[in-house]
Design an enzyme around this catalytic site. Structure first.
Site, short mmCIF file in Angstrom:
data_model
loop_
_atom_site.label_atom_id
_atom_site.label_comp_id
_atom_site.label_asym_id
_atom_site.label_seq_id
_atom_site.Cartn_x
_atom_site.Cartn_y
_atom_site.Cartn_z
N HIS A 50 0.80 -80.04 91.38
CA HIS A 50 1.08 -81.38 91.83
C HIS A 50 1.98 -81.86 90.60
O HIS A 50 2.01 -80.87 89.67
CB HIS A 50 -0.57 -82.19 91.44
C1 T46 Z 1 -2.96 -81.55 85.20
C2 T46 Z 1 -3.57 -80.10 85.19
C3 T46 Z 1 -3.09 -79.37 83.89
C4 T46 Z 1 -11.06 -86.67 87.01
O1 T46 Z 1 -11.98 -87.52 87.60
N1 T46 Z 1 -10.61 -87.11 85.72
C5 T46 Z 1 -9.84 -86.38 85.29
O2 T46 Z 1 -9.39 -86.87 83.82
C6 T46 Z 1 -9.04 -85.24 85.74
C7 T46 Z 1 -7.98 -84.56 84.82
C8 T46 Z 1 -9.56 -85.20 86.90
N2 T46 Z 1 -10.42 -85.87 87.77
C9 T46 Z 1 -11.05 -85.35 88.78
C10 T46 Z 1 -9.85 -85.29 89.75
C11 T46 Z 1 -10.37 -84.08 90.74
O3 T46 Z 1 -11.27 -84.58 91.83
O4 T46 Z 1 -11.22 -83.89 88.71
C12 T46 Z 1 -11.03 -83.21 89.92
C13 T46 Z 1 -10.28 -82.17 89.72
O5 T46 Z 1 -8.77 -82.49 89.16
P1 T46 Z 1 -7.47 -81.61 89.70
O6 T46 Z 1 -7.76 -80.98 90.93
O7 T46 Z 1 -6.25 -82.61 89.61
O8 T46 Z 1 -7.64 -80.57 88.63
P2 T46 Z 1 -6.44 -79.55 88.14
O9 T46 Z 1 -6.91 -78.51 87.31
O10 T46 Z 1 -5.73 -79.24 89.45
O11 T46 Z 1 -5.30 -80.40 87.30
C14 T46 Z 1 -5.68 -81.05 86.09
C15 T46 Z 1 -5.15 -82.34 86.00
O12 T46 Z 1 -5.78 -83.19 86.99
C16 T46 Z 1 -3.75 -82.66 85.92
O13 T46 Z 1 -3.35 -83.87 85.39
O14 T46 Z 1 -1.86 -81.81 84.61
O15 T46 Z 1 -5.03 -80.28 85.07
#
Ligand code: T46
Length: 136
Positions: A50
């Site tokens: 993303h």
């Molecule tokens: C990024 C990379 C480096 C939350 O509820 N609160 C939060 O602060 C975050 C970061 C995520 N979430 C939830 C959203 C999703 O349901 O946690 C779940 C996993 O998030 P995501 O799939 O976006 O995780 P990554 O590891 O792909 O990405 C994360 C960050 O979301 C993103 O901003 O830059 O780490």
């Protein structure tokens, strides 16, 4: 590329160990609103896929190592984070993928805003279109 490495100053020595202070608008350029960390990732898992419209972040692998592929729609770079004193600033409009998490790795992320799903672009084709609109 709206992305750069930051070498944090570590205080201490090889015997006593090190301490790194992170301070908003000092060694991290933005106001810090949120901190989260990612751990327990199996080695064949790729996270990310993303970009953010406005969020600024600094990623620090405080234990172990991880690779980060960053893509501004024109060029890509691969960054290895494997030192707790080195962070990677990622500004808005950068697609990122995190992969090859080592066993016991912990990726600490310092963010400029509270969590907001509306700030995410989670489809690569949408990201390419978004970058085109930003150039106009
Ligand atoms: C990024 C990379 C480096 C939350 O509820 N609160 C939060 O602060 C975050 C970061 C995520 N979430 C939830 C959203 C999703 O349901 O946690 C779940 C996993 O998030 P995501 O799939 O976006 O995780 P990554 O590891 O792909 O990405 C994360 C960050 O979301 C993103 O901003 O830059 O780490």
């Amino acid at each position: 590329m709206n992305c750069s490495l930051i070498r944090f100053k570590d205080i201490g020595d090889e015997i006593e160990g090190f301490l790194i202070p992170i301070e908003a608008e000092r060694n991290v350029t933005f106001q810090i609103k949120r901190v989260y960390y990612i751990y327990g990732v199996k080695q064949d898992v790729i996270r990310g896929y993303h970009a953010h419209k406005s969020l600024e972040q600094v990623l620090i692998c405080v234990n172990g190592s991880v690779k980060i592929k960053v893509d501004d729609g024109t060029e890509t770079e691969i960054i290895t984070l494997d030192k707790p004193h080195t962070g990677c600033y990622i500004g808005p409009g950068i697609w990122r993928e995190m992969y090859e998490f080592s066993q016991n790795s912990v990726l600490l992320v310092i963010a400029s805003a509270f969590f907001d799903e509306n700030d995410y672009i989670r489809d690569y084709n949408d990201f390419v279109q978004y970058k085109k609109t930003q150039k106009i």
